[in-house]
Motif scaffolding. Structure first.
Motif, PDB file in Angstrom:
ATOM      1  N   THR A  42       0.823  -1.214   0.000  1.00 59.73           N
ATOM      2  CA  THR A  42       0.000   0.000   0.000  1.00 59.73           C
ATOM      3  C   THR A  42       0.856   1.263   0.000  1.00 59.73           C
ATOM      4  O   THR A  42       2.062   1.222   0.252  1.00 59.73           O
ATOM      5  CB  THR A  42      -0.936   0.047   1.219  1.00 59.73           C
ATOM      6  OG1 THR A  42      -0.142   0.162   2.421  1.00 59.73           O
ATOM      7  CG2 THR A  42      -1.775  -1.221   1.302  1.00 59.73           C
ATOM      8  N   THR A  43       0.228   2.377  -0.256  1.00 57.27           N
ATOM      9  CA  THR A  43       0.934   3.660  -0.282  1.00 57.27           C
ATOM     10  C   THR A  43       1.347   4.110   1.111  1.00 57.27           C
ATOM     11  O   THR A  43       2.385   4.755   1.288  1.00 57.27           O
ATOM     12  CB  THR A  43       0.027   4.739  -0.914  1.00 57.27           C
ATOM     13  OG1 THR A  43      -0.473   4.262  -2.173  1.00 57.27           O
ATOM     14  CG2 THR A  43       0.793   6.034  -1.147  1.00 57.27           C
ATOM     15  N   TYR A  44       0.540   3.749   2.104  1.00 55.10           N
ATOM     16  CA  TYR A  44       0.826   4.143   3.488  1.00 55.10           C
ATOM     17  C   TYR A  44       0.853   2.884   4.374  1.00 55.10           C
ATOM     18  O   TYR A  44      -0.102   2.608   5.118  1.00 55.10           O
ATOM     19  CB  TYR A  44      -0.226   5.138   3.990  1.00 55.10           C
ATOM     20  CG  TYR A  44      -0.391   6.336   3.085  1.00 55.10           C
ATOM     21  CD1 TYR A  44       0.509   7.396   3.141  1.00 55.10           C
ATOM     22  CD2 TYR A  44      -1.425   6.385   2.140  1.00 55.10           C
ATOM     23  CE1 TYR A  44       0.374   8.498   2.287  1.00 55.10           C
ATOM     24  CE2 TYR A  44      -1.559   7.471   1.289  1.00 55.10           C
ATOM     25  CZ  TYR A  44      -0.658   8.523   1.361  1.00 55.10           C
ATOM     26  OH  TYR A  44      -0.790   9.602   0.524  1.00 55.10           O
ATOM     27  N   LYS A  74       2.488   1.926   7.091  1.00 54.92           N
ATOM     28  CA  LYS A  74       2.463   2.033   8.554  1.00 54.92           C
ATOM     29  C   LYS A  74       1.037   2.232   9.066  1.00 54.92           C
ATOM     30  O   LYS A  74       0.626   1.614  10.045  1.00 54.92           O
ATOM     31  CB  LYS A  74       3.363   3.181   9.023  1.00 54.92           C
ATOM     32  CG  LYS A  74       4.851   2.910   8.836  1.00 54.92           C
ATOM     33  CD  LYS A  74       5.683   4.045   9.401  1.00 54.92           C
ATOM     34  CE  LYS A  74       7.180   3.748   9.252  1.00 54.92           C
ATOM     35  NZ  LYS A  74       8.015   4.859   9.792  1.00 54.92           N
ATOM     36  N   ILE A  75       0.294   3.125   8.411  1.00 56.56           N
ATOM     37  CA  ILE A  75      -1.101   3.356   8.792  1.00 56.56           C
ATOM     38  C   ILE A  75      -1.913   2.088   8.559  1.00 56.56           C
ATOM     39  O   ILE A  75      -2.760   1.709   9.369  1.00 56.56           O
ATOM     40  CB  ILE A  75      -1.698   4.530   7.985  1.00 56.56           C
ATOM     41  CG1 ILE A  75      -1.039   5.841   8.407  1.00 56.56           C
ATOM     42  CG2 ILE A  75      -3.216   4.607   8.173  1.00 56.56           C
ATOM     43  CD1 ILE A  75      -1.498   7.039   7.606  1.00 56.56           C
ATOM     44  N   CYS A  76      -1.647   1.437   7.448  1.00 55.36           N
ATOM     45  CA  CYS A  76      -2.349   0.201   7.096  1.00 55.36           C
ATOM     46  C   CYS A  76      -2.184  -0.842   8.195  1.00 55.36           C
ATOM     47  O   CYS A  76      -3.162  -1.395   8.710  1.00 55.36           O
ATOM     48  CB  CYS A  76      -1.822  -0.325   5.765  1.00 55.36           C
ATOM     49  SG  CYS A  76      -2.515  -1.913   5.247  1.00 55.36           S
ATOM     50  N   TYR A 117      -6.189  12.248   6.517  1.00 58.30           N
ATOM     51  CA  TYR A 117      -6.033  10.929   7.131  1.00 58.30           C
ATOM     52  C   TYR A 117      -7.005   9.939   6.487  1.00 58.30           C
ATOM     53  O   TYR A 117      -6.644   8.792   6.185  1.00 58.30           O
ATOM     54  CB  TYR A 117      -6.276  11.016   8.635  1.00 58.30           C
ATOM     55  CG  TYR A 117      -6.239   9.676   9.339  1.00 58.30           C
ATOM     56  CD1 TYR A 117      -5.048   8.973   9.463  1.00 58.30           C
ATOM     57  CD2 TYR A 117      -7.407   9.119   9.881  1.00 58.30           C
ATOM     58  CE1 TYR A 117      -5.010   7.739  10.104  1.00 58.30           C
ATOM     59  CE2 TYR A 117      -7.366   7.892  10.520  1.00 58.30           C
ATOM     60  CZ  TYR A 117      -6.168   7.210  10.630  1.00 58.30           C
ATOM     61  OH  TYR A 117      -6.133   5.989  11.264  1.00 58.30           O
ATOM     62  N   LYS A 127      -5.751   8.819   3.166  1.00 59.42           N
ATOM     63  CA  LYS A 127      -4.706   7.797   3.264  1.00 59.42           C
ATOM     64  C   LYS A 127      -5.322   6.416   3.496  1.00 59.42           C
ATOM     65  O   LYS A 127      -4.893   5.428   2.891  1.00 59.42           O
ATOM     66  CB  LYS A 127      -3.740   8.144   4.395  1.00 59.42           C
ATOM     67  CG  LYS A 127      -2.874   9.363   4.104  1.00 59.42           C
ATOM     68  CD  LYS A 127      -1.969   9.703   5.272  1.00 59.42           C
ATOM     69  CE  LYS A 127      -1.111  10.930   4.951  1.00 59.42           C
ATOM     70  NZ  LYS A 127      -0.216  11.295   6.076  1.00 59.42           N
ATOM     71  N   ASN A 169      -5.227   3.329   0.764  1.00 60.21           N
ATOM     72  CA  ASN A 169      -4.788   1.979   1.123  1.00 60.21           C
ATOM     73  C   ASN A 169      -5.832   0.932   0.731  1.00 60.21           C
ATOM     74  O   ASN A 169      -5.487  -0.170   0.306  1.00 60.21           O
ATOM     75  CB  ASN A 169      -4.502   1.894   2.624  1.00 60.21           C
ATOM     76  CG  ASN A 169      -3.173   2.516   2.996  1.00 60.21           C
ATOM     77  OD1 ASN A 169      -2.327   2.769   2.153  1.00 60.21           O
ATOM     78  ND2 ASN A 169      -2.970   2.768   4.283  1.00 60.21           N
TER      79      ASN A 169
END
Length: 205
Positions: A55-57, A59-61, A189, A192, A196
């Motif tokens: 995914t692009t993000y 850590k958030i994922c 947010y 993001k 994802n």
């Protein structure tokens, strides 16, 4: 010791020893089950970690999805379902916050219009995410899977577009920084999370 006493002692000993063996067996089974569960959770989290790395993000994922490892296991459909659900929940909270900003005193006409537009697009995002979840629920076993997949991609993409539309509303507008920063932080947010979701969509068969 009389024969009767010895017999009684032997019966008590056998009984106690049997209970001890039973307790030891139960304890070992519990330890074994706990070890197995721990091993499964590690496997599930590795699956989520690998998926999130695409995914692009990432850590958030991983942060938002790993707590749901027991439910996700190694199923990409469940992974995507929970990713959508997490995003929908976050969007609902953001929508409430944005709507509450409209109740602030001293807002200029321009601020009210921009906040109102953002509240509307956030509501549209909620609708699209809800449609995405409904489409996903009908996807497996569908006779029109290709069509359903296309619709699913369309709904999630539309949700992301609405989120960026919200933040674009404030570009070049006379809006106090506190209001702009509050909305931007919240909506970016969401963008993001949604981005994802689009990446995780690629993992579906």
């Amino acid at each position: 010791m009389s024969t009767a006493s010895f017999t009684m002692f032997r019966l008590v000993f056998v009984c106690c020893f049997s209970i001890l063996l039973l307790l030891m067996s139960t304890s070992m089974q519990t330890i074994s089950a706990a070890t197995t569960d721990k091993g499964c959770i590690i496997t599930y989290k590795k699956f989520i970690k690998t998926a999130c790395n695409s995914t692009t993000y990432p850590k958030i994922c991983y942060k938002t999805l790993s707590p749901n490892a027991p439910a996700i296991r190694t199923d990409p459909y469940k992974l995507f379902n929970i990713a959508l659900s997490v995003t929908l929940n976050a969007t609902s909270k953001a929508s409430s916050s944005i709507h509450s900003l409209l109740k602030m005193k001293g807002l200029s006409t321009s601020e009210k219009e921009n906040i109102g537009d953002c509240a509307e697009t956030t509501d549209d995002t909620i609708y699209d995410l809800q449609k995405s979840l409904k489409t996903l629920a009908n996807l497996q076993g569908s006779d029109h899977k290709a069509e359903e997949m296309s619709d699913l991609n369309t709904w999630v993409s539309a949700a992301l577009t609405y989120e960026y539309t919200c933040t674009d509303e404030f570009e070049g507008q006379k809006v106090r920084e506190a209001v702009k920063n509050t909305i931007n932080k919240s909506v970016l947010y969401l963008a993001k999370l949604t981005s994802n979701c689009l990446d995780l969509f690629q993992l579906l068969d």
